[in-house]
Every structure is written in structure tokens, then in C-alpha cells.
Design a protein around this motif. Structure first.
Motif, PDB file in Angstrom:
ATOM      1  N   ILE A  65       0.888  -1.171   0.000  1.00 42.29           N
ATOM      2  CA  ILE A  65       0.000   0.000   0.000  1.00 42.29           C
ATOM      3  C   ILE A  65       0.920   1.212   0.000  1.00 42.29           C
ATOM      4  CG2 ILE A  65      -1.760   1.264   1.310  1.00 42.29           C
ATOM      5  CD1 ILE A  65      -2.544  -1.542   2.486  1.00 42.29           C
ATOM      6  N   ILE A  66       0.851   2.030  -1.025  1.00 42.89           N
ATOM      7  CA  ILE A  66       1.823   3.122  -1.181  1.00 42.89           C
ATOM      8  C   ILE A  66       1.112   4.475  -1.102  1.00 42.89           C
ATOM      9  CG2 ILE A  66       3.656   4.052  -2.664  1.00 42.89           C
ATOM     10  CD1 ILE A  66       3.985   1.250  -3.881  1.00 42.89           C
ATOM     11  N   ASP A  67       1.597   5.286  -0.158  1.00 47.93           N
ATOM     12  CA  ASP A  67       1.058   6.635   0.022  1.00 47.93           C
ATOM     13  C   ASP A  67       1.782   7.556  -0.955  1.00 47.93           C
ATOM     14  OD1 ASP A  67       0.502   9.215   0.862  1.00 47.93           O
ATOM     15  OD2 ASP A  67       0.500   8.686   2.994  1.00 47.93           O
ATOM     16  N   ILE A  68       1.051   8.149  -1.889  1.00 46.71           N
ATOM     17  CA  ILE A  68       1.751   8.999  -2.862  1.00 46.71           C
ATOM     18  C   ILE A  68       1.451  10.490  -2.634  1.00 46.71           C
ATOM     19  CG2 ILE A  68       1.982   7.155  -4.588  1.00 46.71           C
ATOM     20  CD1 ILE A  68      -0.234   8.452  -6.220  1.00 46.71           C
ATOM     21  N   SER A  69       1.058  10.838  -1.394  1.00 43.44           N
ATOM     22  CA  SER A  69       0.704  12.240  -1.132  1.00 43.44           C
ATOM     23  C   SER A  69       1.894  13.188  -1.255  1.00 43.44           C
ATOM     24  CB  SER A  69       0.055  12.386   0.239  1.00 43.44           C
ATOM     25  OG  SER A  69       0.889  11.836   1.220  1.00 43.44           O
ATOM     26  N   PRO A 107      12.834  10.032  -4.181  1.00 40.56           N
ATOM     27  CA  PRO A 107      13.122   8.738  -4.790  1.00 40.56           C
ATOM     28  C   PRO A 107      12.472   7.578  -4.049  1.00 40.56           C
ATOM     29  CG  PRO A 107      15.105   9.654  -3.766  1.00 40.56           C
ATOM     30  CD  PRO A 107      14.022  10.671  -3.614  1.00 40.56           C
ATOM     31  N   LYS A 108      12.098   7.803  -2.776  1.00 40.68           N
ATOM     32  CA  LYS A 108      11.509   6.716  -1.977  1.00 40.68           C
ATOM     33  C   LYS A 108      10.208   6.189  -2.597  1.00 40.68           C
ATOM     34  CE  LYS A 108      13.544   5.344   1.901  1.00 40.68           C
ATOM     35  NZ  LYS A 108      14.871   5.420   1.304  1.00 40.68           N
ATOM     36  N   SER A 109       9.275   7.116  -2.978  1.00 38.79           N
ATOM     37  CA  SER A 109       8.003   6.624  -3.532  1.00 38.79           C
ATOM     38  C   SER A 109       8.258   5.937  -4.864  1.00 38.79           C
ATOM     39  CB  SER A 109       6.970   7.732  -3.723  1.00 38.79           C
ATOM     40  OG  SER A 109       7.402   8.960  -3.305  1.00 38.79           O
ATOM     41  N   CYS A 110       9.213   6.488  -5.619  1.00 40.51           N
ATOM     42  CA  CYS A 110       9.564   5.913  -6.909  1.00 40.51           C
ATOM     43  C   CYS A 110      10.064   4.477  -6.729  1.00 40.51           C
ATOM     44  CB  CYS A 110      10.655   6.808  -7.490  1.00 40.51           C
ATOM     45  SG  CYS A 110      10.926   6.590  -9.190  1.00 40.51           S
ATOM     46  N   GLU A 111      10.956   4.308  -5.758  1.00 39.02           N
ATOM     47  CA  GLU A 111      11.499   2.963  -5.474  1.00 39.02           C
ATOM     48  C   GLU A 111      10.411   1.984  -5.060  1.00 39.02           C
ATOM     49  OE1 GLU A 111      14.645   2.900  -2.476  1.00 39.02           O
ATOM     50  OE2 GLU A 111      15.708   4.333  -3.768  1.00 39.02           O
ATOM     51  N   LYS A 112       9.496   2.483  -4.201  1.00 40.57           N
ATOM     52  CA  LYS A 112       8.413   1.592  -3.730  1.00 40.57           C
ATOM     53  C   LYS A 112       7.550   1.111  -4.898  1.00 40.57           C
ATOM     54  CE  LYS A 112       7.778   3.468   0.904  1.00 40.57           C
ATOM     55  NZ  LYS A 112       7.029   4.483   1.626  1.00 40.57           N
ATOM     56  N   ILE A 113       7.270   2.042  -5.808  1.00 37.56           N
ATOM     57  CA  ILE A 113       6.441   1.690  -6.978  1.00 37.56           C
ATOM     58  C   ILE A 113       7.165   0.630  -7.823  1.00 37.56           C
ATOM     59  CG2 ILE A 113       5.483   2.607  -9.169  1.00 37.56           C
ATOM     60  CD1 ILE A 113       4.071   4.065  -7.012  1.00 37.56           C
ATOM     61  N   CYS A 114       8.466   0.879  -8.085  1.00 40.74           N
ATOM     62  CA  CYS A 114       9.208  -0.046  -8.948  1.00 40.74           C
ATOM     63  C   CYS A 114       9.377  -1.417  -8.277  1.00 40.74           C
ATOM     64  CB  CYS A 114      10.564   0.553  -9.327  1.00 40.74           C
ATOM     65  SG  CYS A 114      10.378   2.047 -10.307  1.00 40.74           S
ATOM     66  N   ASP A 115       9.645  -1.413  -6.962  1.00 36.57           N
ATOM     67  CA  ASP A 115       9.763  -2.689  -6.223  1.00 36.57           C
ATOM     68  C   ASP A 115       8.456  -3.470  -6.309  1.00 36.57           C
ATOM     69  OD1 ASP A 115      12.268  -2.214  -5.477  1.00 36.57           O
ATOM     70  OD2 ASP A 115      11.852  -1.815  -3.351  1.00 36.57           O
ATOM     71  N   PHE A 146      -0.263  -3.190  -6.619  1.00 37.71           N
ATOM     72  CA  PHE A 146      -0.169  -2.425  -5.367  1.00 37.71           C
ATOM     73  C   PHE A 146      -1.383  -1.523  -5.251  1.00 37.71           C
ATOM     74  CE2 PHE A 146       1.444   1.397  -7.607  1.00 37.71           C
ATOM     75  CZ  PHE A 146       2.055   0.840  -8.732  1.00 37.71           C
ATOM     76  N   GLN A 147      -1.604  -0.992  -4.048  1.00 35.69           N
ATOM     77  CA  GLN A 147      -2.696  -0.020  -3.886  1.00 35.69           C
ATOM     78  C   GLN A 147      -2.064   1.340  -3.645  1.00 35.69           C
ATOM     79  OE1 GLN A 147      -6.441  -1.141  -2.451  1.00 35.69           O
ATOM     80  NE2 GLN A 147      -5.720  -2.827  -1.195  1.00 35.69           N
ATOM     81  N   ILE A 148      -2.684   2.395  -4.158  1.00 38.86           N
ATOM     82  CA  ILE A 148      -2.208   3.746  -3.843  1.00 38.86           C
ATOM     83  C   ILE A 148      -3.267   4.475  -3.010  1.00 38.86           C
ATOM     84  CG2 ILE A 148      -0.565   4.038  -5.763  1.00 38.86           C
ATOM     85  CD1 ILE A 148      -2.730   5.550  -7.325  1.00 38.86           C
ATOM     86  N   ILE A 149      -2.749   5.228  -2.030  1.00 39.31           N
ATOM     87  CA  ILE A 149      -3.648   6.061  -1.216  1.00 39.31           C
ATOM     88  C   ILE A 149      -3.162   7.514  -1.292  1.00 39.31           C
ATOM     89  CG2 ILE A 149      -4.438   4.239   0.353  1.00 39.31           C
ATOM     90  CD1 ILE A 149      -2.332   5.170   2.376  1.00 39.31           C
ATOM     91  N   ASN A 150      -4.032   8.438  -0.983  1.00 39.48           N
ATOM     92  CA  ASN A 150      -3.724   9.879  -1.104  1.00 39.48           C
ATOM     93  C   ASN A 150      -3.225  10.225  -2.507  1.00 39.48           C
ATOM     94  OD1 ASN A 150      -4.397  10.306   1.628  1.00 39.48           O
ATOM     95  ND2 ASN A 150      -2.381   9.516   2.220  1.00 39.48           N
TER      96      ASN A 150
END
Ligand SMILES: CC(C)(COP(=O)(O)OP(=O)(O)OC[C@H]1O[C@@H](n2cnc3c(N)ncnc32)[C@H](O)[C@@H]1OP(=O)(O)O)[C@@H](O)C(=O)NCCC(=O)NCCSC(=O)/C=C/c1ccc(O)c(O)c1
Ligand SMILES: O=C(O)CCC(=O)C(=O)O
Ligand SMILES: [Fe+2]
Length: 360
Positions: free
Chosen positions: A60-64, A71-79, A87-91
């Protein structure tokens, strides 16, 4: 109300459900006590507790706080794209009201009479870009899937104004419009993971040159354990942006295993999955994962996927930037519309579709 089918009616299930446009919603509303035999799936296709794992879940990735300097959100998405394909996105910034109104519009479309909905069937529709149907490919399937759908291929606002059903047109367009920023952000992150730092117009068109929005309706089902809402498949899209309601029932296969993981509904969240086109373009780095939907014995369920795709006339294959470092291409170049036709002309068969593009 009949609670069991007369043999005459049973013989005419296809006529009632498919040809007359009543769908499985029409069957469900007859108040049947037992599932018609046409929907009884072979054992291996049923969703049973023995193959479900409960102690794992998709990210579950917070993209707010998302921006290029994060780079952290980018890495989470790619992982997540590499290891889960889901994956699920919130915000995410798409207003909740837009999500609620497209869900309401889905109910409004399906509440209409069979006659009204059937104006958009394959046989009756004046355009290939609007299609009301049931199951997946009734002509090619041995067993039906417990789902009705409306599928809308987006060409332009003008075409939609002229051809899309008014019961849901504006709300579907609004969801498409609002998803645009999120789609671009996700693709930017995913391209970074492939060392592609610039998405020029050609690449943007290849990644997101066409869109299709489906409104899915899964009516309450007698004997839900014997059938499926949607059978095992992977999407043929680049990315899918999926809005589900609060009922649950979507399962995704865990990578390199025979176990399935539930995707719990989260209010306001959107499920994202990688489709075959991006698996092919990334030469297998990002995974287009099998998923399926369980039928439900107590509730109706709806979902609204936006399939973000290449254009039908695009050639898709591993991106030059991905194979230029000496990586061996595992997929060949295929015409995207040939790929999609191959998918649509057979029953759901898990991950088999991608073999169409494999180099043997
Ligand atoms: C889809 C096509 C190929 C249609 O082109 P067209 O010229 O109209 O070709 P066609 O020969 O009329 O159609 C090809 C076949 O697909 C079937 N088909 C077309 N549209 C649909 C549709 N929306 N739903 C089901 N079948 C369809 C037709 O019935 C044809 O089968 P047959 O009659 O030959 O047996 C074209 O628009 C294209 O290339 N689009 C590219 C973008 C695109 O649409 N990508 C697909 C994203 S959808 C995706 O990723 C997942 C979808 C999905 C998953 C699970 C489900 O349960 C489900 O219902 C749907
Ligand atoms: O209804 C869902 O949650 C998933 C539907 C789906 O997989 C699809 O339409 O491709
Ligand atoms: Fe899907």
C-alpha cells in the motif's frame, strides 16, 4: 419468483443471459437457489481456502508527498511492480467524489432494462468502441463467468458524447480525466526504474496512447463457491487503474508460487496493476500478474478498471533502452491490436496470452 430452473429455461440460458441481454444480473434477480450448470467451473478454477494465504498482502503506497525529488516513492512503486505486479495507492489526489459518482453511475447503467442495455451488445451496437456483454467471451468459453460488463474504448470527448450511454458517460469521462495525472506519475516512476529519465511524446503515446474503461457488475450468486466472477487472467494493458467497491473478492497470485492473496478494499484507495504490454516492454522486469474474482453469495459487487494501453497500431516489444546494455530480448515485436485480439478471442487462460509475444 422461480427458485429453480425449469429444464426448458435451463436450455435457454444462453438465449436469456447473452442474446436477450439480461446478463447474469437478470439470472440473479430471478432468485435462483442453485447455480445453472453452465456456470459450474472445473475444480482447478474454483477459489478455495487451501490456496489462499492470509499473512501476506500487496504493498500500500502513500503517494501524497510525491515529487521528483522523492526517490523513496519511486522505489516503492518499482519494487512493487517487480515483486508483486500489484499495489494499492492512497492519497492519490483523485477526489473521492469522482470515485463515488462513477460507482453510482455503474449501478445506474446496470439498473436499466435488458432491452436498454442490449442496445450496446456486440450484435446491436453501432460501434465497436461501446460494448455491453456478459462473462468474457461466451462464444469461446466452456463455462461462464458470473459477471456483466460495459466496455468503453476512449477516442475523444466528442465521440463519447455521441456514442457512450448517457446513464454513465459523464461520470466515466470524469474518472478518466482525473486519473491522467496519476497515470503519468506512475509511468514516470516506472520508467525511472528502467533508467529512462525522459518520457518523450513517442514514448508517452506508446505507454498510454489508448484507454478503455470497463464497468463491471458481479451480481449476488447462488453457490458462489462453484464458479468465479472473473477467471484467472492477466490484463493486456500497460497499466490498470482499478476502482473496487467495499465488498472484496479480488485475488492476486503471489509471484513464483501457487498461492493467492486477497486485495482488501480500502476506502478511497485505487488498485494498480502492471499489464502484459509493460511486462513485454520492460523485457520481463515488471510483472503482469494473474488475478481473479470470487463470486459472492450475499452481495452484488462492482468494479471500474481503466486499462491504459498502447495504441492498437503500435508495435510493442522490449524497449530499446532496456536491451541496449546487452540484455537478451525475451519478447519479439508484435502489433498491439493482434495481441489484444488474441486475448479477446479465447477464454481466460491465466498467463498464456503472453506466450504470443515470446521468442521461442
Ligand atoms: C480491442 C481491439 C482489438 C478491437 O478492435 P476491432 O477492430 O474492434 O477488432 P474486432 O475484430 O472487432 O475484435 C477482436 C475480437 O475482440 C472481441 N472484443 C472486442 N472488444 C471487446 C471487449 N471490450 N470485450 C470483450 N471482447 C472484445 C471481439 O468480439 C472480437 O472477437 P471475435 O468476434 O473475432 O470472436 C482494438 O480496440 C484494440 O486493439 N484495442 C487496443 C486497446 C485495448 O483495448 N486494450 C485492451 C485493454 S483491456 C484489458 O487489459 C483487460 C480486459 C479484460 C480483462 C478481464 C475481463 O474479464 C474483461 O472482460 C476484460
Ligand atoms: O473486479 C475486479 O476487481 C477485477 C476485474 C478485472 O480483473 C478486469 O476487469 O480485468
Ligand atoms: Fe483484470
Amino acid at each position: 419468483m422461480p427458485t429453480t430452473l425449469s429444464s426448458n429455461f435451463s436450455n435457454n440460458i444462453t438465449e436469456f443471459v447473452v442474446n436477450e441481454g439480461n446478463g447474469v444480473k437478470g439470472l440473479s434477480e430471478l432468485g435462483l437457489k442453485t447455480l445453472p450448470k453452465q456456470y459450474i467451473q472445473p475444480h482447478k478454477e474454483r477459489i478455495t481456502t487451501s490456496t489462499i494465504i492470509v499473512d501476506d498482502s500487496i504493498p500500500i503506497i502513500d503517494i501524497s508527498n510525491w515529487d521528483d525529488n522523492n526517490p523513496k516513492s519511486c522505489e516503492k512503486i518499482c519494487d512493487a511492480a517487480e515483486n508483486w505486479g500489484f499495489f494499492q495507492i492512497i492519497n492519490h489526489g483523485i477526489p473521492l467524489e469522482v470515485l463515488d459518482t462513477v460507482k453510482a453511475a455503474t449501478y445506474r447503467f446496470f439498473r436499466q432494462s435488458a432491452e436498454e442495455k442490449n442496445k450496446h451488445s456486440k450484435e446491436n451496437s453501432t460501434t465497436n468502441n461501446v460494448r455491453y456483454g456478459t462473462s468474457f467471451t461466451p462464444q469461446a468459453e466452456k463455462t461462464g463467468e458470473w459477471k456483466d460488463y460495459l466496455s468503453l474504448f476512449y477516442v475523444s470527448d466528442e465521440e463519447a458524447a455521441a456514442l457512450w450511454p448517457s446513464a454513465c458517460r459523464d461520470e466515466a469521462l470524469e474518472f478518466l480525466r482525473n486519473s491522467e495525472i496519476v497515470i503519468k506519475k506512475l509511468l514516470k516512476a516506472l520508467m525511472k526504474g528502467l533508467n529512462i529519465n525522459e518520457i518523450d511524446q513517442t514514448k508517452e503515446s506508446l505507454l498510454m496512447g489508448s484507454k478503455r474503461i470497463n464497468l463491471n457488475y458481479y451480481p449476488k450468486c447462488p453457490n458462489p463457491e462453484l464458479t468465479v466472477g472473473v477467471g484467472r487472467h492477466s490484463d493486456v494493458s500497460t497499466l490498470t487503474i482499478l476502482l473496487q467497491d467495499n465488498i472484496g473478492g479480488l485475488y492476486v497470485k503471489k509471484l513464483d508460487s501457487n498461492s493467492w492473496v486477497h486485495i482488501p478494499p480500502i476506502d478511497g484507495a485505487i488498485v494498480i496493476n502492471i499489464g502484459d504490454a509493460l511486462q513485454i516492454m520492460s523485457n520481463g522486469k515488471y510483472k503482469s500478474i494473474e488475478h481473479r474474482v470470487m463470486a459472492n453469495g450475499c452481495n452484488n459487487r462492482i468494479s471500474v478498471p481503466i486499462f491504459v494501453n498502447p495504441k492498437p497500431n503500435d508495435l510493442i516489444g522490449p524497449l530499446p533502452e532496456v536491451v541496449k546494455n546487452g540484455e537478451k530480448a525475451i519478447y519479439k515485436q508484435v502489433l498491439y491490436s493482434d495481441y489484444v485480439k488474441h486475448f479477446f478471442r479465447k477464454a481466460h487462460d491465466g498467463k498464456e496470452t503472453v506466450d504470443f509475444a515470446k521468442i521461442n
